[in-house]
Design an enzyme around this catalytic site. Structure first.
Site, mmCIF file in Angstrom:
data_model
loop_
_atom_site.group_PDB
_atom_site.id
_atom_site.type_symbol
_atom_site.label_atom_id
_atom_site.label_comp_id
_atom_site.label_asym_id
_atom_site.label_seq_id
_atom_site.Cartn_x
_atom_site.Cartn_y
_atom_site.Cartn_z
ATOM 1 N N PHE A 30 24.569 -19.929 8.234
ATOM 2 C CA PHE A 30 24.437 -18.863 9.224
ATOM 3 C C PHE A 30 25.043 -19.429 10.517
ATOM 4 O O PHE A 30 25.043 -20.643 10.716
ATOM 5 C CB PHE A 30 22.973 -18.428 9.404
ATOM 6 C CG PHE A 30 22.892 -17.266 10.363
ATOM 7 C CD1 PHE A 30 23.335 -16.013 9.973
ATOM 8 C CD2 PHE A 30 22.457 -17.439 11.665
ATOM 9 C CE1 PHE A 30 23.342 -14.956 10.863
ATOM 10 C CE2 PHE A 30 22.450 -16.381 12.561
ATOM 11 C CZ PHE A 30 22.896 -15.135 12.170
ATOM 12 N N THR A 31 25.549 -18.545 11.384
ATOM 13 C CA THR A 31 26.314 -19.032 12.553
ATOM 14 C C THR A 31 25.529 -20.042 13.400
ATOM 15 O O THR A 31 26.030 -21.127 13.709
ATOM 16 C CB THR A 31 26.731 -17.848 13.451
ATOM 17 O OG1 THR A 31 25.572 -17.066 13.733
ATOM 18 C CG2 THR A 31 27.784 -16.977 12.777
ATOM 19 N N PHE A 36 32.356 -15.061 18.989
ATOM 20 C CA PHE A 36 32.150 -13.636 18.703
ATOM 21 C C PHE A 36 31.207 -12.968 19.698
ATOM 22 O O PHE A 36 31.239 -11.767 19.874
ATOM 23 C CB PHE A 36 31.639 -13.434 17.263
ATOM 24 C CG PHE A 36 30.306 -14.090 16.977
ATOM 25 C CD1 PHE A 36 30.241 -15.398 16.535
ATOM 26 C CD2 PHE A 36 29.122 -13.390 17.139
ATOM 27 C CE1 PHE A 36 29.016 -16.000 16.261
ATOM 28 C CE2 PHE A 36 27.887 -13.971 16.866
ATOM 29 C CZ PHE A 36 27.842 -15.289 16.435
ATOM 30 N N ASP A 42 15.187 -21.318 4.743
ATOM 31 C CA ASP A 42 15.302 -20.362 5.840
ATOM 32 C C ASP A 42 14.779 -19.036 5.311
ATOM 33 O O ASP A 42 15.432 -18.363 4.508
ATOM 34 C CB ASP A 42 16.775 -20.240 6.280
ATOM 35 C CG ASP A 42 16.967 -19.210 7.404
ATOM 36 O OD1 ASP A 42 16.109 -18.318 7.557
ATOM 37 O OD2 ASP A 42 17.987 -19.292 8.113
ATOM 38 N N ARG A 73 31.698 -9.773 10.802
ATOM 39 C CA ARG A 73 31.264 -11.016 10.163
ATOM 40 C C ARG A 73 32.455 -11.529 9.353
ATOM 41 O O ARG A 73 32.560 -11.335 8.162
ATOM 42 C CB ARG A 73 30.046 -10.777 9.257
ATOM 43 C CG ARG A 73 28.797 -10.337 9.986
ATOM 44 C CD ARG A 73 27.943 -11.420 10.613
ATOM 45 N NE ARG A 73 28.379 -12.025 11.843
ATOM 46 C CZ ARG A 73 27.575 -12.689 12.675
ATOM 47 N NH1 ARG A 73 26.299 -12.832 12.426
ATOM 48 N NH2 ARG A 73 28.040 -13.241 13.756
ATOM 49 N N TYR A 124 -2.789 -20.655 27.778
ATOM 50 C CA TYR A 124 -1.694 -21.629 27.647
ATOM 51 C C TYR A 124 -1.914 -22.483 26.406
ATOM 52 O O TYR A 124 -0.984 -22.782 25.668
ATOM 53 C CB TYR A 124 -1.632 -22.518 28.891
ATOM 54 C CG TYR A 124 -0.391 -23.393 28.883
ATOM 55 C CD1 TYR A 124 0.775 -22.959 29.502
ATOM 56 C CD2 TYR A 124 -0.386 -24.619 28.233
ATOM 57 C CE1 TYR A 124 1.923 -23.729 29.465
ATOM 58 C CE2 TYR A 124 0.756 -25.396 28.183
ATOM 59 C CZ TYR A 124 1.908 -24.957 28.809
ATOM 60 O OH TYR A 124 3.039 -25.712 28.769
ATOM 61 N N LYS A 127 13.101 -10.373 12.148
ATOM 62 C CA LYS A 127 13.577 -9.524 11.058
ATOM 63 C C LYS A 127 12.405 -8.985 10.239
ATOM 64 O O LYS A 127 11.862 -7.937 10.548
ATOM 65 C CB LYS A 127 14.563 -10.308 10.197
ATOM 66 C CG LYS A 127 15.855 -10.621 10.964
ATOM 67 C CD LYS A 127 16.799 -11.514 10.188
ATOM 68 C CE LYS A 127 18.073 -11.758 10.948
ATOM 69 N NZ LYS A 127 19.136 -10.797 10.657
HETATM 70 N N1 F0G Z 1 18.740 -17.662 10.031
HETATM 71 C C1 F0G Z 1 19.157 -16.483 9.560
HETATM 72 C C2 F0G Z 1 19.298 -16.264 8.096
HETATM 73 C C3 F0G Z 1 19.450 -15.437 10.459
HETATM 74 O O1 F0G Z 1 19.863 -14.273 9.981
HETATM 75 C C4 F0G Z 1 19.287 -15.663 11.845
HETATM 76 C C5 F0G Z 1 19.600 -14.619 12.807
HETATM 77 C C6 F0G Z 1 18.856 -16.921 12.275
HETATM 78 C C7 F0G Z 1 18.595 -17.905 11.341
HETATM 79 C C8 F0G Z 1 18.684 -17.218 13.733
HETATM 80 O O2 F0G Z 1 17.539 -16.575 14.181
HETATM 81 O O3 F0G Z 1 18.395 -14.934 15.892
HETATM 82 O O4 F0G Z 1 15.964 -15.505 15.735
HETATM 83 O O5 F0G Z 1 17.575 -17.169 16.587
HETATM 84 N N2 F0G Z 1 20.220 -13.558 12.533
HETATM 85 C C9 F0G Z 1 20.514 -12.468 13.479
HETATM 86 C C10 F0G Z 1 21.469 -11.479 12.846
HETATM 87 C C11 F0G Z 1 20.968 -12.923 14.801
HETATM 88 O O6 F0G Z 1 21.935 -10.592 13.557
HETATM 89 O O7 F0G Z 1 21.722 -11.548 11.643
HETATM 90 P P1 F0G Z 1 17.371 -16.010 15.694
#
Ligand code: F0G
Length: 480
Positions: A131-132, A454, A222, A388, A79, A265
C-alpha cells in the site's frame, strides 16, 4: 443484503435507514471543467462543494451507526486511564482475540511504529502487495518491500477468487535468497487494496504462517479491510459458507503475530491501532507511542473516536455491515460489465475498479491513463474517483518513472453512504464516457512533488481534451 426480486434479478438492499442527511451538489459540466483545471487534473485537489458523489476513498467517510454516535457522547475524556480505552481493549479481545492494544491516530501511524521497532536498514518485507503509505514508511527507514503475489493477481479479467494470496514458492525463494535474518517481517494485507480490493484465503494464510514458524519470521497482518476479507472467504472458500464472519475474522487474526489497521474503513471511525498477544512486542511498541502519537489510552485519537471504534469493531462482524460495500461493488461492477465497460474481475471489497489500460488503450502509461480516466469520470459525472496507477507510484532514486503493474481508476464505495440510484447514475455516466473514450487523451505533470506525488501533484491535459470532452457532453446530454 442481497434480495432476489420476483423477476429473478438480485439487488443489494440497504439494511439501514437514513436519519441524518447532507446536501450534495451536481455542478454543470462547464463548472466541473473549471474546478478540474484549478485542481490540476488531480482529483485529490478538488473541493467537495464541486463534487456530486465522493468516491475518492472509503476511508474516514463511512456512515457511523446510531450506537457509535451515542457512544461518542459517553466517551471518557481523560489523558490517561480513560474507560473508553478499556472498552476498546475488551472489544479487540472479543472480536480479534488480541490482549494488547495500542491506539494510533490512523493506519500509517501504525506502520511507522511497527517499522521503527521491527525494521533495520537493508532488511526486506515480503508482502502480497504494497500500500502506498506502507511502502513509503519501509523505504524511509532503508528497507525494501518485495511483492510476492501470484501472477494471476495482475490479471484484471480473472475469475480467481483469491487474487490477494501470497505465492508460497516466491516466499520460499525470498527466504532462500535473503536468509531469515534479512527479513524484517512478512506482511499480508486483507482485501488487498491496490490489487483491486482482492481477498486472500485462509488456506493461504495458514500456509504462510507455517512457513513463518519454520523460519522464525514475524507475521504482520494489515487488517484495515479485515471484515470484507472475511465476508469474501465466507462466500468463496470451500468449508467456510456455514461459518460466521466473526468466527472467520478470529481465525485470520489467530494466525498473525502483529495486527494493525486503519480504523477509518471497516470500523467507520477516524483512527487506527496495533494489537498483539506478544507482551514483548507490545512493550517495545508502547514505549514509542507517547513520542509520536499520545498516551497509551488514546494514542493520538479523540477519545470519542476510541469509544466509537470499540463499537465499530463489534458491528463490523455483522454480515450486513461486513458485506455492505462488497455487495454494492459487485452490483456496480456487474452493471458496468453488462454495458461492456472494462472493470477488474472478480469484484472485491472497497471499490469498483475501472481497468484504465483497457478503457483507454490509446494512452501510454507514461501519459497516465488511470489519472486521465479519473479526471474524465469527474468531468462526465461530478463523481470523484482516485488514480491507482503510475501517478500513485513515485519515481525511483534516479528520477526514472516506474510504470505501475496496474492502471486502475478506483471508484470507492463508502459504507452505508450511497444508494443504488447513485450507483445507477454512476453506471450511466461511466458508460457514456466509455462510448466517447477516444476523446480522452493523456496527462503531463506541471508540478511534481518528490514523495507520494499523487496527493499534491498538478497535471495538464494533453491536447486540451477536457474541452473536447465537455463540449461533446453538452451536445448530447446538456449541462448536467
Ligand atoms: N493499509 C491499507 C490497506 C490502507 O488501505 C490504508 C489506507 C492504510 C494502510 C493507511 O491507513 O489512511 O488510516 O493512514 N487507505 C486509504 C485509501 C487512504 O484511500 O485506500 P490510514
Amino acid at each position: 443484503m442481497n434480495i432476489r426480486l420476483a423477476s429473478g434479478k438480485e439487488i443489494p438492499v440497504e439494511m439501514h435507514k437514513v436519519r441524518i442527511v447532507q446536501k450534495i451538489h451536481l455542478r454543470s459540466v462547464d463548472e466541473r471543467r473549471r474546478a478540474l483545471e484549478e485542481a490540476g487534473y488531480n482529483t485529490f485537489l478538488l473541493r467537495t462543494r464541486d463534487i456530486f458523489l465522493d468516491m475518492l476513498t472509503d476511508s474516514g467517510v463511512n456512515a457511523m451507526s446510531d450506537n457509535q454516535l451515542a457512544g461518542m457522547m459517553v466517551a471518557d475524556d481523560a489523558y490517561a486511564g480513560g474507560e473508553s480505552y478499556y472498552r476498546l481493549v475488551d472489544a479487540v479481545k472479543d472480536v480479534l482475540g488480541y490482549r494488547f492494544v495500542l491506539p494510533v491516530h490512523q493506519g500509517r501511524a501504525a506502520e511507522h511504529l511497527i517499522d521503527k521497532v521491527f525494521l533495520k536498514p537493508g532488511q526486506v518485507v515480503p508482502t502480497n502487495y504494497h500500500f502506498t503509505t506502507t511502502r513509503a514508511h519501509i523505504e524511509i527507514l532503508g528497507g525494501t518491500m518485495l511483492e510476492i503475489y501470484a501472477d494471476e493477481a495482475l490479471n484484471t479479467q480473472s475469475t480467481h477468487p483469491f487474487k490477494g494470496n501470497i505465492d508460497l514458492n516466491k516466499l520460499n525463494d525470498v527466504i532462500k535468497r535473503y536468509g531469515p535474518e534479512k527479513i524484517a517481517y512478512v506482511r499480508m494485507e486483507a482485501t488487498t487494496n491496490l490489487l483491486g480490493g482482492q481477498p486472500f484465503s485462509l488456506e493461504n494464510m495458514r500456509a504462510v504462517r507455517e512457513i513463518c514458524d519454520r523460519h522464525k519470521l514475524l507475521f504482520v497482518l494489515d487488517g484495515s479491510l479485515v471484515s470484507e476479507n472475511a465476508y469474501l472467504i465466507k462466500q468463496r472458500e470451500p468449508g467456510y459458507a456455514h461459518k460466521g464472519v466473526a468466527e472467520i475474522i478470529k481465525e485470520m487474526c489467530s494466525l498473525a503475530d502483529i495486527y494493525y489497521m486503519s480504523a477509518r474503513k471497516n470500523t467507520s471511525v477516524r483512527g487506527g491501532m496495533i494489537a498483539t498477544n506478544n507482551e514483548k512486542f507490545y512493550l517495545q511498541l508502547r514505549d514509542w507511542l507517547p513520542v509520536y502519537e499520545g498516551f497509551l489510552t488514546y494514542g493520538g485519537m479523540s477519545v470519542k473516536e476510541v469509544e466509537a471504534m470499540a463499537i465499530g469493531l463489534r458491528e463490523m462482524t455483522a454480515p450486513e455491515v461486513a458485506g455492505c460495500a462488497v455487495e454494492q461493488v459487485k452490483y456496480f461492477a456487474h452493471r458496468l460489465l453488462e454495458n461492456g465497460v472494462p472493470v477488474v474481475t472478480p469484484p472485491g471489497g472497497l471499490a469498483c475498479h475501472l481497468d484504465a489500460r483497457r478503457f483507454l488503450p490509446h494512452i501510454p502509461q507514461t501519459q497516465y491513463p488511470a489519472g486521465a480516466l479519473s479526471a474524465a469520470v469527474y468531468l462526465s459525472s461530478g463523481i470523484r474517483t482516485m488514480e491507482r496507477g503510475t501517478i500513485s507510484t513515485d519515481r525511483d532514486k534516479d528520477g526514472k518513472e516506474i510504470l505501475a503493474d496496474l492502471e486502475l481508476t478506483r471508484i470507492a464505495v463508502p459504507r452505508r453512504v450511497y444508494t443504488i440510484s447513485h450507483i445507477e447514475y454512476a453506471v450511466d455516466r461511466i458508460t457514456w464516457l466509455y462510448q466517447h473514450r477516444d476523446l480522452v487523451k493523456g496527462l503531463k505533470f506541471v508540478e511534481e512533488p518528490p514523495v507520494l506525488r499523487f496527493f499534491f501533484g498538478k497535471l495538464a491535459a494533453l491536447e486540451d481534451w477536457g474541452k473536447t470532452l465537455s463540449e461533446a457532453f453538452k451536445k448530447e446530454l446538456g449541462d448536467y
